[in-house]
Design a protein around this motif. Structure first.
Motif, PDB file in Angstrom:
ATOM      1  N   ASN A   3       0.809  -1.213   0.000  1.00 61.83           N
ATOM      2  CA  ASN A   3       0.000   0.000   0.000  1.00 61.83           C
ATOM      3  C   ASN A   3       0.847   1.270   0.000  1.00 61.83           C
ATOM      4  N   ILE A   4       2.144   1.125  -0.242  1.00 62.66           N
ATOM      5  CA  ILE A   4       3.019   2.290  -0.239  1.00 62.66           C
ATOM      6  C   ILE A   4       2.741   3.132  -1.482  1.00 62.66           C
ATOM      7  N   LYS A   5       2.409   4.383  -1.269  1.00 58.30           N
ATOM      8  CA  LYS A   5       2.084   5.264  -2.386  1.00 58.30           C
ATOM      9  C   LYS A   5       3.321   5.955  -2.951  1.00 58.30           C
ATOM     10  N   VAL A   6       4.194   6.419  -2.056  1.00 60.27           N
ATOM     11  CA  VAL A   6       5.405   7.116  -2.504  1.00 60.27           C
ATOM     12  C   VAL A   6       6.603   6.633  -1.690  1.00 60.27           C
ATOM     13  N   SER A   7       7.664   6.266  -2.395  1.00 62.55           N
ATOM     14  CA  SER A   7       8.950   5.944  -1.764  1.00 62.55           C
ATOM     15  C   SER A   7       9.859   7.155  -1.907  1.00 62.55           C
ATOM     16  N   ILE A   8      10.360   7.666  -0.796  1.00 61.99           N
ATOM     17  CA  ILE A   8      11.223   8.850  -0.806  1.00 61.99           C
ATOM     18  C   ILE A   8      12.659   8.406  -0.569  1.00 61.99           C
ATOM     19  N   ILE A   9      13.515   8.655  -1.533  1.00 62.72           N
ATOM     20  CA  ILE A   9      14.913   8.214  -1.488  1.00 62.72           C
ATOM     21  C   ILE A   9      15.795   9.387  -1.086  1.00 62.72           C
ATOM     22  N   GLU A  85       4.339   3.092  -5.284  1.00 64.46           N
ATOM     23  CA  GLU A  85       3.790   3.279  -6.621  1.00 64.46           C
ATOM     24  C   GLU A  85       4.539   4.387  -7.358  1.00 64.46           C
ATOM     25  N   TYR A  86       4.968   5.396  -6.605  1.00 65.22           N
ATOM     26  CA  TYR A  86       5.755   6.492  -7.168  1.00 65.22           C
ATOM     27  C   TYR A  86       7.045   6.659  -6.373  1.00 65.22           C
ATOM     28  N   ILE A  87       8.023   7.265  -7.023  1.00 68.22           N
ATOM     29  CA  ILE A  87       9.350   7.504  -6.441  1.00 68.22           C
ATOM     30  C   ILE A  87       9.581   9.000  -6.306  1.00 68.22           C
ATOM     31  N   ALA A  88      10.175   9.405  -5.189  1.00 64.71           N
ATOM     32  CA  ALA A  88      10.595  10.799  -4.995  1.00 64.71           C
ATOM     33  C   ALA A  88      12.036  10.811  -4.521  1.00 64.71           C
ATOM     34  N   PHE A  89      12.745  11.879  -4.854  1.00 67.14           N
ATOM     35  CA  PHE A  89      14.123  12.063  -4.402  1.00 67.14           C
ATOM     36  C   PHE A  89      14.214  13.339  -3.576  1.00 67.14           C
ATOM     37  N   LEU A  90      14.920  13.239  -2.475  1.00 63.99           N
ATOM     38  CA  LEU A  90      15.098  14.386  -1.585  1.00 63.99           C
ATOM     39  C   LEU A  90      16.572  14.480  -1.214  1.00 63.99           C
ATOM     40  N   ASP A  91      17.187  15.628  -1.450  1.00 61.78           N
ATOM     41  CA  ASP A  91      18.573  15.842  -1.044  1.00 61.78           C
ATOM     42  C   ASP A  91      18.627  16.127   0.450  1.00 61.78           C
ATOM     43  N   SER A  92      19.677  15.674   1.093  1.00 61.80           N
ATOM     44  CA  SER A  92      19.735  15.704   2.555  1.00 61.80           C
ATOM     45  C   SER A  92      19.924  17.097   3.144  1.00 61.80           C
ATOM     46  N   ASP A  93      20.229  18.091   2.324  1.00 64.10           N
ATOM     47  CA  ASP A  93      20.343  19.460   2.827  1.00 64.10           C
ATOM     48  C   ASP A  93      19.180  20.332   2.378  1.00 64.10           C
ATOM     49  N   ASP A  94      18.174  19.709   1.750  1.00 54.52           N
ATOM     50  CA  ASP A  94      16.981  20.431   1.336  1.00 54.52           C
ATOM     51  C   ASP A  94      15.843  20.144   2.311  1.00 54.52           C
ATOM     52  N   TYR A  95      14.712  20.808   2.091  1.00 53.87           N
ATOM     53  CA  TYR A  95      13.532  20.501   2.903  1.00 53.87           C
ATOM     54  C   TYR A  95      12.277  20.751   2.075  1.00 53.87           C
ATOM     55  N   LEU A 106      -1.877  12.904  -5.432  1.00 51.48           N
ATOM     56  CA  LEU A 106      -3.272  13.107  -5.814  1.00 51.48           C
ATOM     57  C   LEU A 106      -3.379  13.498  -7.285  1.00 51.48           C
ATOM     58  N   LYS A 107      -2.529  14.405  -7.727  1.00 55.91           N
ATOM     59  CA  LYS A 107      -2.537  14.818  -9.134  1.00 55.91           C
ATOM     60  C   LYS A 107      -2.125  13.655 -10.044  1.00 55.91           C
ATOM     61  N   ALA A 108      -1.175  12.842  -9.589  1.00 57.39           N
ATOM     62  CA  ALA A 108      -0.739  11.687 -10.373  1.00 57.39           C
ATOM     63  C   ALA A 108      -1.886  10.701 -10.575  1.00 57.39           C
ATOM     64  N   LYS A 109      -2.656  10.462  -9.541  1.00 61.75           N
ATOM     65  CA  LYS A 109      -3.772   9.522  -9.643  1.00 61.75           C
ATOM     66  C   LYS A 109      -4.906  10.099 -10.490  1.00 61.75           C
ATOM     67  N   GLN A 110      -5.111  11.394 -10.384  1.00 67.34           N
ATOM     68  CA  GLN A 110      -6.174  12.037 -11.166  1.00 67.34           C
ATOM     69  C   GLN A 110      -5.879  12.008 -12.661  1.00 67.34           C
ATOM     70  N   THR A 111      -4.601  12.091 -13.018  1.00 61.31           N
ATOM     71  CA  THR A 111      -4.207  12.229 -14.423  1.00 61.31           C
ATOM     72  C   THR A 111      -3.496  11.007 -14.992  1.00 61.31           C
ATOM     73  N   ASP A 112      -3.168  10.031 -14.123  1.00 63.89           N
ATOM     74  CA  ASP A 112      -2.377   8.860 -14.527  1.00 63.89           C
ATOM     75  C   ASP A 112      -1.048   9.298 -15.150  1.00 63.89           C
ATOM     76  N   ALA A 113      -0.430  10.275 -14.534  1.00 61.09           N
ATOM     77  CA  ALA A 113       0.828  10.832 -15.057  1.00 61.09           C
ATOM     78  C   ALA A 113       2.028   9.972 -14.674  1.00 61.09           C
ATOM     79  N   ASP A 114       3.033   9.996 -15.528  1.00 60.95           N
ATOM     80  CA  ASP A 114       4.301   9.329 -15.216  1.00 60.95           C
ATOM     81  C   ASP A 114       5.185  10.210 -14.342  1.00 60.95           C
ATOM     82  N   ILE A 115       5.079  11.518 -14.542  1.00 61.80           N
ATOM     83  CA  ILE A 115       5.821  12.493 -13.733  1.00 61.80           C
ATOM     84  C   ILE A 115       4.861  13.601 -13.326  1.00 61.80           C
ATOM     85  N   ILE A 163       7.512  13.589  -8.521  1.00 58.06           N
ATOM     86  CA  ILE A 163       7.458  12.148  -8.312  1.00 58.06           C
ATOM     87  C   ILE A 163       7.414  11.448  -9.668  1.00 58.06           C
ATOM     88  N   PHE A 164       7.922  10.199  -9.679  1.00 56.60           N
ATOM     89  CA  PHE A 164       8.035   9.403 -10.900  1.00 56.60           C
ATOM     90  C   PHE A 164       7.309   8.079 -10.711  1.00 56.60           C
TER      91      PHE A 164
END
Length: 333
Positions: A3-9, A85-95, A106-115, A163-164
């Motif tokens: 049930n994981i919607k987004v994995s944040i790397i 289901e989607y992948i996100a990237f976060l740099d360790s000095d960002d927020y 939500l926008k990804a599910k509404q539009t079936d977008a790849d990005i 997200i991808f």
């Protein structure tokens, strides 16, 4: 059932100064079905201690501790570990804003977008500058959010603030490339955009990209800037090998911008050699003044347009002059 919607790397390396702000912004997301994958890339400061502290407190954090091999390998390990289901990237000095992944998902599910991408802030010297993708968003709407036919949409190498779709990355075998120091995420992002059937932007500003720490890496004036030419070659080779020539106006515009970026950043001692290699790149891929190039008619992109002309005509004097006047050109109204 997953049930994981987004994995944040989040790759981390000697990031203790900003790490708590980064982690606090991601563990308090309004989207709860997320996993946070933190890859410690051989840190020698207190980074791992802070990571373990958060992992103990938050059960959706996965920690991978490894020897130092570079950010590209850490991100690839994150991709292999991710189950969302989607992948996100976060740099360790960002927020990030507390609702970034809820809004993007939500926008990804509404539009079936790849990005799906949001606007973002650049933070430097305690000042914030907005990076706005509204021009690309408007152009893409005319082609049902597909790059095909949207010749004036400028490609970008931004992997944060978006997200991808993970299945798309798996199906196309898209990963980060090795042996790249500068522009290490450019190949991944450009290839992902070219393989996406639908790219969607939302107007919210949801990510803050901090320049201060990265400055020592991404703007260092050394020979590693030659990687910009290497990445440009890899992108062109991929497009040719995969018969994606219909994307050439966007791709040529991007690789020329990337070449100019490397020339701008590299030290004076290497400029002559870099320019020579840049000219060889132009010849090897038959880029001429007749080559169709994507261009958005806005003042901000005048610098790039004149830069294209300088590079294509191999006029180093004009390119040097252009770089010196870059800040003035950017703010022409």
């Amino acid at each position: 059932m997953n049930n994981i919607k987004v994995s944040i790397i989040i790759p981390v390396y000697n990031s203790e100064k900003y790490l708590r702000q980064c982690f606090d912004s991601v563990v308090n997301q309004t989207l709860k079905d997320i996993e946070i994958i933190i890859i410690n890339d051989g840190s020698t400061d207190n980074t791992l201690k802070i990571v373990q502290e958060y992992a103990t407190k938050y059960k959706n954090i996965k920690v991978i501790d490894k020897q130092n091999e570079g950010c590209y390998k850490a991100r690839n390990i994150g991709l292999e570990t991710a189950t969302g289901e989607y992948i996100a990237f976060l740099d360790s000095d960002d927020y990030i804003e507390h609702n970034i992944y809820e809004k993007l998902f939500l926008k990804a599910k509404q539009t079936d977008a790849d990005i799906v991408s949001s606007n973002y802030y650049i933070s430097q010297d305690n000042k914030l500058k907005i990076v706005d993708f509204s021009s690309s968003a408007k152009l893409l709407k005319k082609t049902n959010n597909n790059l095909i036919g949207a010749e004036n949409v400028l490609l970008d190498a931004i992997i944060w603030s978006r997200i991808f779709k993970r299945q798309m990355l798996i199906d196309k075998g898209i990963k980060f490339h090795s042996d790249i120091y500068m522009a290490d995420d450019a190949f991944f992002q450009i290839v992902t955009m070219l393989n996406s059937e639908k790219i969607v932007y939302i107007p919210d500003i949801l990510y803050t990209y901090r320049i201060s720490r990265k400055d020592s890496i991404t703007t260092s004036y050394n020979e590693k800037n030659f990687d910009c030419i290497k990445v440009a070659k890899e992108i062109m080779d991929y497009v040719i090998a995969n018969n994606m020539k219909h994307f050439m106006p966007q791709v040529v515009a991007y690789v020329l911008r990337l070449n100019i970026l490397g020339y701008n950043r590299i030290g004076r001692f290497y400029k002559k050699q870099y320019f020579k290699q840049m000219c060889k790149f132009i010849d090897d891929y038959s880029i001429t003044s007749r080559t169709k190039i994507a261009f958005v008619k806005k003042p901000l992109y005048l610098y790039h347009w004149f830069g294209f002309k300088a590079v294509i005509h191999k006029n180093r004097f004009f390119l040097d002059l252009l770089i010196k006047t870059r800040d003035f050109i950017k703010y022409i109204k």
